[in-house]
Structure formats: C-alpha cells, structure tokens
Enzyme design. Sequence first.
Site, PDB file in Angstrom:
ATOM      1  N   TYR A   3     -87.437  59.138 -73.555  1.00  0.00           N
ATOM      2  CA  TYR A   3     -87.543  59.832 -72.270  1.00  0.00           C
ATOM      3  C   TYR A   3     -87.172  61.297 -72.434  1.00  0.00           C
ATOM      4  CZ  TYR A   3     -87.139  60.361 -67.170  1.00  0.00           C
ATOM      5  OH  TYR A   3     -87.307  60.753 -65.855  1.00  0.00           O
ATOM      6  N   THR A  42     -83.669  55.906 -57.051  1.00  0.00           N
ATOM      7  CA  THR A  42     -85.067  55.487 -57.071  1.00  0.00           C
ATOM      8  C   THR A  42     -85.190  54.169 -57.834  1.00  0.00           C
ATOM      9  OG1 THR A  42     -85.554  56.650 -59.138  1.00  0.00           O
ATOM     10  CG2 THR A  42     -85.829  57.893 -57.082  1.00  0.00           C
TER      11      THR A  42
END
Length: 256
Positions: A154, A191
């Site tokens: 990531y 989220t």
Amino acid sequence: MQRFTDRIILITGAARGIGRAAAEEFAREGGIVVATDIDRDELSTAVRAMTEQGLRVAGLHQDVTDENRWAEIIAGIVAQHGGVDVLVNNAGAGFLKSIEETSGADWRRLMAINLESVFYGTRAGIAAMKQRGGVIVNVASIAANVAEPMFPAYNATKGGVSMFTKAAAVDCARRRYPIRINSLHPGYADTKLVSDAITALGDDAAAFAEGVAAAIPLGRLATPTEIARPLLFLASDDASYMVGSELVVDGGYIAV
C-alpha cells in the site's frame, strides 16, 4: 455560495466511504455528479439515497483497472454533458500484510487498483479537459508520506500516486493546459477499507486499532466527510494556484 454549480464531477469508488461522502458534498454544492464503483448493488443504494435528497447524482458501473472502460465512461459523460470539469480518482484497496506475507498476486492486484487506475483516469481526464479546462484530484494517503511495516504494498502504491500526480501536474502546467492536478493524503478514516483491513488481523486487530488511535494527536479516526470537504477545496477555484501539491488531512498523525 455553491462552488460547483452545474459542473460535471466524476468520482470513482463512490459507493461508500470517502468517495460517497465526496459525491454528496459535491452535489450539495451544485455539482452534477457521476459516481462510479465496481460494486453495483452498493452503488445503486448510495445513488438512490442521494437522489432521494434531491441531489443530482447518477451511478455507473466501473472496474477502474479496465483501460477500455475508462474511455467508455469519459466518452459517455462528454456526449451527455459536454465535458468533465472535475475528476476524482478515489477508488482503492488495501490490506495489512508484511513484506514476507505479501504474495506476487497481492502486489499486482494492489498496483492495478491503486496506481494503474490513477494513470488511466488521469490520462483520460487530461484528454477530455485540455481544451476546456478542469481539475483532477488523485486520492493518495499518508502512506505516501510515512512508512508502515504492515502495509508495504500500500505504501508503494500511494507513494506512486503522489509522485505520478506531481509529474502529470507539472507537465500540464508547462504545456499551459488549463488543468490543475493535485493529490489528497488522508490519514486513518472510519471507512470499510480501514475497518476490513484491521479486522483481517484477527487476534492482533484490537491492539493495532488502539495503537493507531493513540498515534493520532486528535485521538480518533476521521469521518469520511472530514476528508471529503478538503477534497472539495482542492477541486474548487479557491485552490487555483495549487499544482502538484499534497494536501494532508490526518488529524496530526505525520506531524508528530
């Protein structure tokens, strides 16, 4: 005053989280929003909820890793609305795995979703905007600014988004295209992407989550809307002199 009255806004990954919050905020400020996502059902639910509030939002299915679909999406918007004023490359994925745990397939999948899609989208956006003008915001992450041993893949994708954004922004500026391109760097937000990644840690999830909250000076995760509103600033005329910039929105995480 509404900053986006009748402007055409394309947002990827808009079925949930930051993308959905941004779609709603743009529409509340007068924008005509085209929200895309790979999850048809969740996108349909999100769009229905927004249109029931009287907001101008339409949904389109999109796999952002499909180069040909980008051409179709942009061509369709141009045919219907005459152009694209704002493009937000928001769609993304993530997982928490060390370098040794990350497989080649993991790496390639994340590169395709988080980085290649931004290349496809930015290239398509420039082609549509270089005559009439526009703004592109690429959603990176503080993972482009600070290393985290549990998500090296990531880190790599978001670092790539940041530097790619700078290169594209400078290229457009020097060619005198009326296009501004910048990157948004959110910190940890409440989220599904973040919660799913943490939950996948199993027995280590609670400790990781506590460590994240403790490292944020504000002591909590951001809401999606707290990330979306700075995104709107980048897309607005208020940011007219920002080119190739990184806007960090992280509750002070990387300032420590």
